[in-house]
Design an enzyme around this catalytic site. Structure first.
Site, PDB file in Angstrom:
ATOM      1  N   GLY A 168     -21.027 -12.761  -2.751  1.00  0.00           N
ATOM      2  CA  GLY A 168     -21.696 -13.641  -1.793  1.00  0.00           C
ATOM      3  C   GLY A 168     -20.701 -14.507  -1.039  1.00  0.00           C
TER       4      GLY A 168
ATOM      5  N   LYS B 152     -23.230 -25.957  -0.819  1.00  0.00           N
ATOM      6  CA  LYS B 152     -21.803 -26.083  -1.137  1.00  0.00           C
ATOM      7  C   LYS B 152     -20.943 -25.640   0.046  1.00  0.00           C
ATOM      8  CE  LYS B 152     -19.435 -22.966  -3.304  1.00  0.00           C
ATOM      9  NZ  LYS B 152     -18.919 -21.973  -4.222  1.00  0.00           N
TER      10      LYS B 152
ATOM     11  N   TYR C 171     -25.376 -22.270  -0.514  1.00  0.00           N
ATOM     12  CA  TYR C 171     -25.315 -22.596   0.910  1.00  0.00           C
ATOM     13  C   TYR C 171     -25.008 -24.069   1.136  1.00  0.00           C
ATOM     14  CZ  TYR C 171     -26.962 -17.887   1.723  1.00  0.00           C
ATOM     15  OH  TYR C 171     -27.061 -16.527   1.748  1.00  0.00           O
TER      16      TYR C 171
ATOM     17  N   ASN D 115     -35.102 -19.719  -5.000  1.00  0.00           N
ATOM     18  CA  ASN D 115     -33.756 -19.227  -5.297  1.00  0.00           C
ATOM     19  C   ASN D 115     -32.787 -20.412  -5.262  1.00  0.00           C
ATOM     20  OD1 ASN D 115     -31.363 -17.866  -5.578  1.00  0.00           O
ATOM     21  ND2 ASN D 115     -31.853 -16.273  -4.086  1.00  0.00           N
TER      22      ASN D 115
END
Length: 91
Positions: free
Chosen positions: A27, A63, A61, A54
């Site tokens: 990711g 972070k 995201y 989620n």
């Protein structure tokens, strides 16, 4: 639209692959490549939708500088799911 069935399949596959993606940091690599392309194209921002349940993805995201700006309903078959819309300003 020819791509639509493939998109639905990709979403279903993505849900099954989440654990593997997190453990292999794929990711982060995909995010960094997306950011590189966005800067190359001189885009003002990136935005995405992430399923509200989620939590790991939302934290990922956040972070990486994304902030929530809205919500919308995403129909997955008969199931209605709420996606959190997130945005990262690039310039």
């Amino acid at each position: 639209m020819r791509w639509f069935p493939s998109l639905i399949q990709a979403i279903a596959i993505q849900k099954e692959m989440t654990k593997g993606i997190l453990s292999e940091k794929i990711g982060q690599i995909l995010y960094e490549k997306s950011l590189e392309v966005a800067h190359f194209r001189k885009m003002a921002y990136l935005w995405l939708g992430v399923w509200e349940e989620n939590i790991k993805a939302i934290r990922f995201y956040e972070k990486n500088g994304f902030v929530a700006f809205d919500k919308h309903i995403f129909k997955f078959g008969e199931d209605e799911q709420t996606d959190i819309m997130m945005k990262k300003v690039l310039r």
